[in-house]
Design a protein around this motif. Structure first.
Motif, PDB file in Angstrom:
ATOM      1  N   CYS A   7      34.745  23.178  -1.732  1.00  0.00           N
ATOM      2  CA  CYS A   7      35.827  22.428  -2.366  1.00  0.00           C
ATOM      3  C   CYS A   7      36.717  23.293  -3.251  1.00  0.00           C
ATOM      4  O   CYS A   7      37.826  22.897  -3.590  1.00  0.00           O
ATOM      5  N   CYS A  48      25.650  17.370  -5.451  1.00  0.00           N
ATOM      6  CA  CYS A  48      26.386  18.588  -5.095  1.00  0.00           C
ATOM      7  C   CYS A  48      25.405  19.711  -4.781  1.00  0.00           C
ATOM      8  O   CYS A  48      24.473  19.951  -5.546  1.00  0.00           O
ATOM      9  N   CYS A 108      27.899  24.334  -2.529  1.00  0.00           N
ATOM     10  CA  CYS A 108      28.337  25.123  -1.365  1.00  0.00           C
ATOM     11  C   CYS A 108      29.716  25.748  -1.593  1.00  0.00           C
ATOM     12  O   CYS A 108      30.097  26.678  -0.919  1.00  0.00           O
TER      13      CYS A 108
HETATM   14  S1  SF4 Z   1      32.109  20.763  -1.492  1.00  0.00           S
HETATM   15 FE1  SF4 Z   1      32.053  21.064  -3.704  1.00  0.00          FE
HETATM   16  S2  SF4 Z   1      31.381  19.106  -4.550  1.00  0.00           S
HETATM   17 FE2  SF4 Z   1      30.901  19.085  -2.357  1.00  0.00          FE
HETATM   18  S3  SF4 Z   1      28.782  19.793  -2.266  1.00  0.00           S
HETATM   19 FE3  SF4 Z   1      30.094  21.575  -1.961  1.00  0.00          FE
HETATM   20  S4  SF4 Z   1      30.348  22.435  -4.029  1.00  0.00           S
HETATM   21 FE4  SF4 Z   1      29.576  20.363  -4.280  1.00  0.00          FE
END
Ligand code: SF4
Ligand code: SF4
Length: 378
Positions: free
Chosen positions: A301, A295, A298
């Motif tokens: 999610c 992870c 970012c």
């Molecule tokens: S979307 Fe969520 S789980 Fe995927 S890399 Fe980004 S923070 Fe991590």
């Protein structure tokens, strides 16, 4: 000053990060210790200080004034600070930060001025508030000498920004040897993009938030066998400073002992030898073999999660447990993230799949959260 082939070439390769300053029990800064730390740093011939508008709600900039600016001639040191669009409410509010930083620090001008922590989630605000043009105007006006940005986003965004803003004079990147080859953290990739665009680099978090000052046992063994006298942090900082095109490497020093340790190997900095690079290569292989959740925090999610689960924070806590063996710290981190009102815990996931569709790293988030729930809730 010597002739420079790139901006900051002759700058000493250890910078003093004013983001983890020592505090007294009541929470106020331990200003006497900070003054002593600054004195040691200056006595060693080091010159670069890094703060930010948002560090300690302005306390860091004020401490810089008290411990450095009021006590040393201005030409003996350089100051970097940063404008932060995320905490601004309007373009005017964001632009006002520079005047506030000048007032807090008393520095008169800034040698380096950065757009702070630019990444996918906040780039819209930096654009909307016109901060790229603002720093250009301020350079023209002489309030700042050089401008750049600190960066936490993806390689694709860095490529886009440096193409769009070719006059950015430098970038500040998170680089440490443990994440150098990490496919998702992508330290090497962002560094190479910056260099391809001819940008010198300020390096932040070379010790990975302190974690490489006390690395996992297998890595400790490797480093100790190679040099029993060198601190673990020294390997991390010298690794970063050995890269080509580096202006300086920031260390967020928290006490005199850390200042002394850093100075001991950075006062007369020598790049890592070929043999030392080989040792670091072996340490990197150990890190690469660890089973971690890739992870990158970012946060793509989290917005759509109906259960408000702080997914990246939970994954960071789990990695701390599996990769670093920091069980108690990991549990504490987990509680801090998932235990706040309104947040969902790892076992609250209803497997709706929204997050997996949004994740650029293609992480099987539902399965990973199940594993986290077993580890932290079981
Ligand atoms: S979307 Fe969520 S789980 Fe995927 S890399 Fe980004 S923070 Fe991590
Ligand atoms: S699958 Fe779980 S973690 Fe992902 S968005 Fe749905 S409830 Fe949240």
């Amino acid at each position: 000053m010597d002739q420079e082939r790139y901006l900051g070439e002759t700058t000493p390769k250890l910078g003093f990060g004013f983001m983890r300053l020592p505090k007294l029990e009541g929470g106020s800064f331990d200003i006497e210790q900070i003054k002593a730390m600054v004195d040691r740093f200056m006595d060693a011939g080091l010159t670069y200080f890094d703060t930010a508008y948002v560090y300690d709600k302005g306390g860091s900039e004020r401490a810089l004034k008290e411990a450095l600016v009021d006590r040393y001639p201005r030409e003996r040191f350089t100051v970097a600070t940063k404008v932060n669009a995320r905490v601004a409410t309007s373009a005017e509010d964001a632009r006002q930060q520079l005047a506030t930083s000048l007032e807090r620090t008393g520095a008169g001008y800034f040698d380096y001025y950065l757009l702070h922590a630019v990444q996918e989630s906040n780039i819209g605000a930096y654009d909307e508030y016109g901060l790229w043009d603002f720093v250009r105007e301020q350079k023209e006006a002489g309030t700042i000498r050089h401008w750049g940005f600190s960066f936490h986003g993806t390689p694709a965004l860095l490529e886009e920004l440096l193409t769009k803003h070719p006059d950015a004079e430098f970038v500040q990147l998170q680089i440490n040897y443990a994440d150098w080859e990490h496919p998702e953290v992508a330290s090497r990739t962002v560094y190479e993009i910056a260099r391809k665009h001819g940008k010198p680099v300020v390096i932040m978090e070379p010790v990975k938030g302190g974690m490489l000052a006390n690395p996992i046992p297998q890595v400790q063994e490797l480093l100790r066998a190679a040099n029993p006298d060198a601190s673990f942090a020294s390997w991390a900082i010298r690794y970063a400073a050995s890269l080509e095109g580096v202006i300086t490497v920031l260390s967020g020093m928290s006490n005199l002992e850390q200042v002394d340790d850093n100075i001991s190997y950075m006062r007369d900095f020598q790049p890592l030898s070929a043999e030392e690079q080989r040792v670091i290569g072996a340490a990197q292989e150990v890190f690469a073999s660890m089973d971690s959740i890739p992870c990158t925090a970012c946060r793509y999610c989290t917005d759509g999660c109906p259960m408000h689960i702080p997914i990246p924070s939970i994954f960071a806590a789990r990695n701390k447990q599996t990769v670093w063996g920091l069980n108690e710290q990991a549990k504490k981190d987990y509680e801090e993230a998932a235990g706040v009102e309104g947040a969902g815990r790892a076992d609250a996931c209803i497997a709706c799949g929204q997050c997996e569709a949004a994740c650029p790293q293609h992480i099987h988030i539902i399965d990973a959260l199940r594993d986290c729930a077993e580890a932290f809730e079981g």
